[in-house]
Design a protein around this motif. Structure first.
Motif: not given
Length: 125
Positions: A112-116
């Protein structure tokens, strides 16, 4: 229900009982969204049609694989009896650990939050 300390968000699918507050409040209870608010937890709603974003779908996948692995131990190909199914499901339930659940949530969060940055409470120990 009390969340473990440090949890600020929860991934929630859009099942009607997660969104509707009427059922509980009509009987004098607290609505689901109000429970999140009381715990100071933000519900992060999973978009419809993306099972990889939903931790419970990952549980269902794990459970399906577990059942397939056990099928030869419990019947001869004629199908599961109710008692066999119950026994294997209870066995599977005992194998679900906090770390497995955290892993499913971590995987969903990453989709849902790639790179986060992954929250501390979801990081592997």
């Amino acid at each position: 229900m009390k969340y473990p300390e440090g949890i600020t968000h929860d991934l929630v699918d859009k099942a009607s009982f997660h969104i509707a507050n009427r059922a509980n409040t009509r009987h004098g209870g607290v609505g689901v969204l109000e429970c999140y608010e009381n715990q100071e937890v933000t519900p992060d709603f999973v978009p419809c049609g993306y099972p990889e974003y939903n931790p419970v779908e990952q549980l269902f996948g794990w459970l399906k694989a577990y059942m397939k692995k056990k099928v030869n131990e419990y019947h001869d190909g004629s199908g599961w009896s109710r008692e066999q199914m119950r026994e294997v499901l209870l066995e599977a339930k005992s194998k679900v650990t906090y770390e497995l659940v955290k892993g499913w949530y971590r995987n969903s969060f990453e989709h849902m939050h790639p790179g986060k940055m992954i929250p501390l409470y979801l990081r592997a120990q």
